[in-house]
Design a protein around this motif. Structure first.
Motif, short mmCIF file in Angstrom:
data_model
loop_
_atom_site.label_atom_id
_atom_site.label_comp_id
_atom_site.label_asym_id
_atom_site.label_seq_id
_atom_site.Cartn_x
_atom_site.Cartn_y
_atom_site.Cartn_z
N PHE A 1 0.84 -1.21 0.00
CA PHE A 1 0.00 0.00 0.00
C PHE A 1 0.87 1.25 0.00
O PHE A 1 0.60 2.21 -0.74
CB PHE A 1 -0.93 0.00 1.22
N ALA A 2 1.92 1.26 0.81
CA ALA A 2 2.82 2.42 0.89
C ALA A 2 3.47 2.70 -0.45
O ALA A 2 3.77 3.86 -0.78
CB ALA A 2 3.88 2.20 1.97
N GLN A 3 3.69 1.65 -1.24
CA GLN A 3 4.36 1.80 -2.54
C GLN A 3 3.40 2.17 -3.67
O GLN A 3 3.85 2.47 -4.79
CB GLN A 3 5.09 0.50 -2.88
N LEU A 4 2.10 2.14 -3.40
CA LEU A 4 1.13 2.52 -4.44
C LEU A 4 1.41 3.94 -4.92
O LEU A 4 1.54 4.86 -4.10
CB LEU A 4 -0.29 2.45 -3.90
N GLU A 5 1.46 4.14 -6.22
CA GLU A 5 1.71 5.47 -6.74
C GLU A 5 0.45 6.33 -6.67
O GLU A 5 -0.67 5.83 -6.72
CB GLU A 5 2.20 5.38 -8.20
N GLY A 6 0.66 7.61 -6.53
CA GLY A 6 -0.46 8.54 -6.53
C GLY A 6 -1.11 8.70 -5.17
O GLY A 6 -0.64 8.16 -4.16
N LYS A 7 -2.20 9.42 -5.15
CA LYS A 7 -2.91 9.67 -3.90
C LYS A 7 -3.71 8.43 -3.51
O LYS A 7 -4.16 7.67 -4.36
CB LYS A 7 -3.81 10.89 -4.04
N LYS A 8 -3.90 8.24 -2.19
CA LYS A 8 -4.55 7.02 -1.73
C LYS A 8 -5.18 7.21 -0.36
O LYS A 8 -4.79 8.09 0.40
CB LYS A 8 -3.53 5.87 -1.68
N VAL A 9 -6.17 6.36 -0.10
CA VAL A 9 -6.90 6.34 1.17
C VAL A 9 -7.05 4.89 1.58
O VAL A 9 -7.32 4.03 0.74
CB VAL A 9 -8.30 6.98 1.03
N LEU A 10 -6.85 4.62 2.86
CA LEU A 10 -7.04 3.26 3.40
C LEU A 10 -8.23 3.25 4.34
O LEU A 10 -8.41 4.19 5.13
CB LEU A 10 -5.77 2.82 4.14
N VAL A 11 -9.05 2.20 4.25
CA VAL A 11 -10.20 2.01 5.13
C VAL A 11 -10.08 0.63 5.77
O VAL A 11 -9.81 -0.35 5.08
CB VAL A 11 -11.53 2.11 4.37
N HIS A 12 -10.28 0.54 7.08
CA HIS A 12 -10.18 -0.75 7.77
C HIS A 12 -11.27 -0.90 8.82
O HIS A 12 -11.85 0.08 9.28
CB HIS A 12 -8.80 -0.88 8.45
N VAL B 1 -6.23 7.34 6.81
CA VAL B 1 -6.50 5.95 7.19
C VAL B 1 -7.76 5.96 8.06
O VAL B 1 -7.72 6.36 9.23
CB VAL B 1 -5.32 5.32 7.96
N PHE B 2 -8.88 5.54 7.47
CA PHE B 2 -10.17 5.59 8.16
C PHE B 2 -10.47 4.27 8.86
O PHE B 2 -10.36 3.20 8.26
CB PHE B 2 -11.30 5.87 7.16
N CYS B 3 -10.88 4.36 10.12
CA CYS B 3 -11.46 3.20 10.80
C CYS B 3 -12.96 3.21 10.56
O CYS B 3 -13.52 4.14 9.97
CB CYS B 3 -11.14 3.23 12.29
N ALA B 4 -13.64 2.16 11.02
CA ALA B 4 -15.06 1.96 10.69
C ALA B 4 -15.98 2.65 11.70
O ALA B 4 -16.88 2.04 12.28
CB ALA B 4 -15.37 0.47 10.62
N LEU B 5 -15.74 3.95 11.91
CA LEU B 5 -16.56 4.74 12.81
C LEU B 5 -17.02 6.01 12.11
O LEU B 5 -16.23 6.66 11.41
CB LEU B 5 -15.78 5.13 14.07
N THR B 6 -18.29 6.37 12.31
CA THR B 6 -18.85 7.60 11.78
C THR B 6 -19.47 8.38 12.94
O THR B 6 -19.39 7.96 14.10
CB THR B 6 -19.90 7.30 10.71
N HIS B 7 -20.11 9.52 12.64
CA HIS B 7 -20.80 10.27 13.69
C HIS B 7 -22.00 10.99 13.09
O HIS B 7 -22.15 11.06 11.87
CB HIS B 7 -19.85 11.26 14.38
#
Length: 259
Positions: free
Chosen positions: A28-39, A144-150
């Motif tokens: 994931f760190a090596q992915l080129e360009g802008k990126k977002v991670l969700v877990h 890096v988003f966790c599975a919480l909203t508000h």
């Protein structure tokens, strides 16, 4: 021409396997360009609930989130799991920033209505603040988003990570050329669950309906595919499903979802 953006959702089985998680985060760190991670982190939350003497209640694989369970998922998702991931990404020279939907008012949700089942403090996404996320991306941060909203009124919600990934991808597709990746322990959507190499390379809406009728796609894969088509129907450019090798530059063995 729009900039490319990768939205990657990581599955729980990868999170629970430290070797797989490390490999994934390096890719994931090596992915080129802008990126977002969700877990997510549901398995870890279940383990911690057990240690605390709190019963985890599940219906069709979905967590019933009462007040005690919400405290656990907030601690585990936004704390232990999120900060472990962020720290490992920083070690790979990826300037990650850990977030919940409450941070920078990024993801607004409403409490899921009580029908046959009362899911408790589970939220359904109603809005994503694309401007706030875009500002972070423009500043070279990797959210890096966790599975919480508000709900904007002080209430946190447990929210399905697949759905968060889909809704964030949709919101950002107005600005970016967006690819959504669902990364889990399988090589893709399998034609035969016992055959790890029986990957269905391409699925469109027509073939999806046939695969559902044949029970080849069933159970937990159904909501994942529904999120895929929801994203594609709302201007996300590409959706892919596979294991961590899917993120390798010359990867070929994974499932691509199309309309």
């Amino acid at each position: 021409m729009k900039q490319k953006l990768s939205i990657v959702k990581i599955g729980g089985n990868i999170i629970e396997d430290q070797e797989s998680l490390s490999q994934f985060l390096q890719l994931f760190a090596q992915l080129e360009g802008k990126k977002v991670l969700v877990h997510g982190g549901g398995k870890r939350a279940t383990d911690f609930s057990k240690k605390l003497g709190i019963e985890s209640k599940m219906v069709d694989g979905r967590r019933i989130t009462d007040a005690q369970s919400l405290e656990v998922v907030v601690m585990v998702y936004a704390g232990l799991v999120n900060k472990n991931i962020v720290a490992q990404l920083q070690a790979s020279n990826c300037n990650a920033i850990g977030l919940s939907g409450a941070d920078a008012n990024t993801i607004i949700a409403k409490k899921r209505p009580v029908n046959e089942i009362n899911f408790g403090f589970v939220g359904d996404v109603i809005a994503v603040n694309a401007e706030s996320i875009s500002r972070l991306l423009s500043a070279a941060f990797v959210p890096v988003f966790c599975a919480l909203t508000h709900d904007g009124r002080g209430q946190l919600f447990n929210t399905n990570a697949d759905t968060i990934a889909s809704e964030v991808a949709i919101a950002l597709s107005h600005t970016y050329d967006t690819t959504l990746y669902y990364c889990f322990e399988k090589k893709g959507v399998l034609r035969a669950i016992s055959d790890e190499d029986s990957v269905i390379r391409r699925i469109n809406m027509e073939s999806y309906q046939k695969l559902k009728q044949q029970k080849i796609i069933a159970d937990g894969m159904l909501p994942k595919l529904e999120n895929c088509f929801h994203a594609l129907n709302n201007r996300v450019q590409r959706v892919c499903i596979g294991d961590l090798s899917m993120l390798e530059p010359k990867a070929q063995l994974f499932t691509t979802i199309t309309l």
